[in-house]
Motif scaffolding. Structure first.
Motif, PDB file in Angstrom:
ATOM      1  N   LEU A  69       5.431  20.721   0.450  1.00  0.00           N
ATOM      2  CA  LEU A  69       5.407  19.218   0.970  1.00  0.00           C
ATOM      3  C   LEU A  69       4.091  19.129   1.611  1.00  0.00           C
ATOM      4  O   LEU A  69       4.043  18.777   2.765  1.00  0.00           O
ATOM      5  N   ASN A  70       3.072  19.229   0.924  1.00  0.00           N
ATOM      6  CA  ASN A  70       1.979  19.371   1.347  1.00  0.00           C
ATOM      7  C   ASN A  70       1.254  17.838   1.208  1.00  0.00           C
ATOM      8  O   ASN A  70      -0.082  17.773   1.602  1.00  0.00           O
ATOM      9  N   VAL A  71       1.708  16.886   0.755  1.00  0.00           N
ATOM     10  CA  VAL A  71       1.117  15.664   0.775  1.00  0.00           C
ATOM     11  C   VAL A  71       2.092  14.646   1.138  1.00  0.00           C
ATOM     12  O   VAL A  71       3.318  14.679   0.895  1.00  0.00           O
ATOM     13  N   ILE A  72       1.675  13.696   1.937  1.00  0.00           N
ATOM     14  CA  ILE A  72       2.567  12.419   2.355  1.00  0.00           C
ATOM     15  C   ILE A  72       1.708  11.427   2.105  1.00  0.00           C
ATOM     16  O   ILE A  72       0.541  11.064   2.271  1.00  0.00           O
ATOM     17  N   GLY A  73       2.564  10.356   1.238  1.00  0.00           N
ATOM     18  CA  GLY A  73       1.779   9.205   0.980  1.00  0.00           C
ATOM     19  C   GLY A  73       2.458   7.842   1.759  1.00  0.00           C
ATOM     20  O   GLY A  73       3.901   7.743   1.987  1.00  0.00           O
ATOM     21  N   VAL A  74       1.737   6.985   2.338  1.00  0.00           N
ATOM     22  CA  VAL A  74       2.210   5.903   3.320  1.00  0.00           C
ATOM     23  C   VAL A  74       2.326   4.673   2.305  1.00  0.00           C
ATOM     24  O   VAL A  74       1.247   4.307   1.921  1.00  0.00           O
ATOM     25  N   ASN A  75       3.308   4.004   2.057  1.00  0.00           N
ATOM     26  CA  ASN A  75       3.248   2.916   0.878  1.00  0.00           C
ATOM     27  C   ASN A  75       4.188   1.916   1.283  1.00  0.00           C
ATOM     28  O   ASN A  75       5.627   1.827   0.970  1.00  0.00           O
ATOM     29  N   PRO A  76       3.677   0.794   2.085  1.00  0.00           N
ATOM     30  CA  PRO A  76       4.444  -0.336   2.238  1.00  0.00           C
ATOM     31  C   PRO A  76       4.777  -1.055   1.016  1.00  0.00           C
ATOM     32  O   PRO A  76       3.865  -1.073   0.152  1.00  0.00           O
ATOM     33  N   LEU A  77       5.860  -1.525   0.809  1.00  0.00           N
ATOM     34  CA  LEU A  77       6.244  -2.262  -0.339  1.00  0.00           C
ATOM     35  C   LEU A  77       5.913  -3.776   0.035  1.00  0.00           C
ATOM     36  O   LEU A  77       6.779  -4.532   0.572  1.00  0.00           O
ATOM     37  N   ILE A  78       4.691  -4.415  -0.448  1.00  0.00           N
ATOM     38  CA  ILE A  78       4.369  -5.668   0.187  1.00  0.00           C
ATOM     39  C   ILE A  78       4.714  -6.845  -0.744  1.00  0.00           C
ATOM     40  O   ILE A  78       4.509  -6.886  -2.147  1.00  0.00           O
ATOM     41  N   ARG A  79       5.632  -7.755  -0.299  1.00  0.00           N
ATOM     42  CA  ARG A  79       5.693  -8.974  -0.958  1.00  0.00           C
ATOM     43  C   ARG A  79       5.589 -10.177  -0.291  1.00  0.00           C
ATOM     44  O   ARG A  79       6.676 -10.453   0.736  1.00  0.00           O
ATOM     45  N   LEU A  80       4.661 -10.946  -0.193  1.00  0.00           N
ATOM     46  CA  LEU A  80       4.254 -12.147   0.523  1.00  0.00           C
ATOM     47  C   LEU A  80       4.749 -13.536  -0.118  1.00  0.00           C
ATOM     48  O   LEU A  80       4.371 -13.813  -1.275  1.00  0.00           O
ATOM     49  N   GLY A  81       5.715 -14.001   0.529  1.00  0.00           N
ATOM     50  CA  GLY A  81       6.417 -15.303  -0.010  1.00  0.00           C
ATOM     51  C   GLY A  81       7.456 -14.598  -1.011  1.00  0.00           C
ATOM     52  O   GLY A  81       7.908 -13.448  -0.667  1.00  0.00           O
ATOM     53  N   ASN A  82       8.187 -15.575  -1.750  1.00  0.00           N
ATOM     54  CA  ASN A  82       9.418 -15.244  -2.702  1.00  0.00           C
ATOM     55  C   ASN A  82       9.102 -14.490  -3.743  1.00  0.00           C
ATOM     56  O   ASN A  82       9.802 -13.676  -4.268  1.00  0.00           O
ATOM     57  N   ASN A  83       7.605 -14.653  -4.288  1.00  0.00           N
ATOM     58  CA  ASN A  83       7.539 -13.783  -5.575  1.00  0.00           C
ATOM     59  C   ASN A  83       5.964 -13.373  -5.589  1.00  0.00           C
ATOM     60  O   ASN A  83       5.023 -13.742  -4.697  1.00  0.00           O
ATOM     61  N   VAL A  84       5.857 -12.096  -6.365  1.00  0.00           N
ATOM     62  CA  VAL A  84       4.510 -11.602  -6.351  1.00  0.00           C
ATOM     63  C   VAL A  84       3.817 -12.023  -7.914  1.00  0.00           C
ATOM     64  O   VAL A  84       4.611 -12.008  -8.754  1.00  0.00           O
ATOM     65  N   ASP A  85       2.752 -12.700  -7.524  1.00  0.00           N
ATOM     66  CA  ASP A  85       2.132 -13.540  -8.923  1.00  0.00           C
ATOM     67  C   ASP A  85       0.671 -13.272  -8.475  1.00  0.00           C
ATOM     68  O   ASP A  85       0.312 -12.707  -7.809  1.00  0.00           O
ATOM     69  N   ALA A  86      -0.060 -14.133  -9.473  1.00  0.00           N
ATOM     70  CA  ALA A  86      -1.479 -14.006  -9.440  1.00  0.00           C
ATOM     71  C   ALA A  86      -2.174 -14.653  -8.137  1.00  0.00           C
ATOM     72  O   ALA A  86      -3.402 -14.520  -8.073  1.00  0.00           O
ATOM     73  N   ASN A  87      -1.404 -14.991  -7.207  1.00  0.00           N
ATOM     74  CA  ASN A  87      -2.134 -15.717  -5.882  1.00  0.00           C
ATOM     75  C   ASN A  87      -2.015 -14.465  -4.977  1.00  0.00           C
ATOM     76  O   ASN A  87      -2.695 -14.697  -3.943  1.00  0.00           O
ATOM     77  N   HIS A  88      -1.614 -13.157  -5.379  1.00  0.00           N
ATOM     78  CA  HIS A  88      -1.512 -12.223  -4.761  1.00  0.00           C
ATOM     79  C   HIS A  88      -3.031 -11.406  -4.773  1.00  0.00           C
ATOM     80  O   HIS A  88      -3.314 -11.073  -5.870  1.00  0.00           O
TER      81      HIS A  88
END
Length: 335
Positions: free
Chosen positions: A239-258
């Motif tokens: 268990l030598n690696v930890i990844g910090v990973n926020p699942l980001i979604r700004l607004g209702n959808n993820v699209d080309a504006n992100h």
């Protein structure tokens, strides 16, 4: 030849605090005696404020944690700690937070789940027991959640054999331990550390077969700033690696504006969501990375010491992912 040895001294590389603070330092005593010297110095812009030598009682050949109390005026500082031949440093931002933050445990959104809530004038943040994860980060004046959230729902294919051993998206601020994850379905003990004041603090802790992970969430008053600290005491070397990973979604959808903005040796660059599944390694020259939605005019900034992770990776997730059939963006420092 490969030798695995713990650092003789370690601390958090980057902290934000009020004027009264305690800096956690861990030492690994290999001196042969249990009373040892820990040298501390604090400086700002090459001006040294103070230095002292502390006598520490530390058991031999195992980690010993101690807290260093410090009182500082508003400003930016560097705290350096040395023990034996080991050295560690913490960059400090001391700020006068004039607002008020509170913490409480209850069913804030009436979804039938008890959660720990951190709230101030700007933000409502939710910490839940499964995975000890920060599931929600909500801007109050815009009524905007900045994280993708699936929990308490389950993926449509959750009944497939062995499904829990694959990535299982709950949402919020996820952490990967090993790959894909060992702590995702673990119930953490969530408690309030500081109920109210110019900051409020909640912790989440779990013992996973002797591997202890503790997360501390601190929301400052009068600011959208939320600090997350990780403290890991693992006995399993795999268990030598930890990844910090926020699942980001700004607004209702993820699209080309992100768009992801990141500082590089060629200036501030952009990486735009392309509507397909892909990842990219980034080389950051400063200690921040930001995700922004041009249509919603919403942004989320992560700040961390970029010398600490061995890799910063971004991941654009789409329903094409065989494990996670949803749209969101991840910003992943791997330690």
């Amino acid at each position: 030849c490969y030798v695995e040895a713990p650092p003789l001294a370690s601390t958090f590389p980057l902290l934000v605090s009020e004027d009264q603070l305690e800096i956690p330092v861990t030492i690994w005593n290999n001196t042969g005696v249990e009373t040892v010297d820990l040298k501390i110095s604090v400086s700002s812009r090459e001006r040294r404020f103070f230095e002292e030598t502390l006598k520490i009682q530390a058991p031999l050949r195992r980690p010993h944690k101690t807290m260093i109390p410090v009182t500082l005026k508003t400003g930016e500082y560097s705290l350096n700690a040395s023990f034996s031949s080991g050295r560690t440093a913490c960059r400090l931002l001391v700020h006068n937070f004039e607002g008020r933050a509170i913490a409480f445990i209850g069913d804030y959104d009436e979804d039938g789940l008890e959660e720990a809530i951190l709230e101030n004038e700007s933000v409502v943040a939710k910490v839940i027991s499964p995975g000890g994860r920060l599931l929600q980060y909500r801007l109050k004046n815009l009524e905007a959640d900045l994280f993708f959230k699936l929990y308490p729902k389950k993926p449509e294919d959750w009944r497939v054999s062995g499904r829990k051993r694959r990535f299982y998206p709950f949402g919020g601020l996820e952490e990967f331990i090993q790959q894909p994850t060992v702590e995702g379905h673990e119930n953490f003990r969530v408690r309030i550390v500081k109920k109210e004041g110019n900051s409020a603090v909640v912790s989440a802790e779990a013992n996973m077969n002797g591997n202890v992970l503790k997360k501390t969430f601190k929301l400052f008053g009068g600011s959208p700033l939320l600090e997350v600290r990780y403290e890991a005491d693992f006995v399993n070397p795999e268990l030598n690696v930890i990844g910090v990973n926020p699942l980001i979604r700004l607004g209702n959808n993820v699209d080309a504006n992100h768009v992801i903005y990141y500082p590089s040796c060629n200036g501030i660059l952009k990486e735009r969501y392309r509507g397909r599944l892909y990842g990219k390694k980034l080389f950051l020259k400063e200690d921040w990375i930001a995700c922004y939605d041009e249509q919603e005019e919403l942004g989320l900034i992560m700040a961390y010491d970029t010398k600490t992770p061995f890799l910063t990776h971004i991941w654009m997730n789409t329903p094409d992912n065989g494990d996670s059939h949803y749209s969101y963006i991840e910003v992943q420092p791997w330690i």
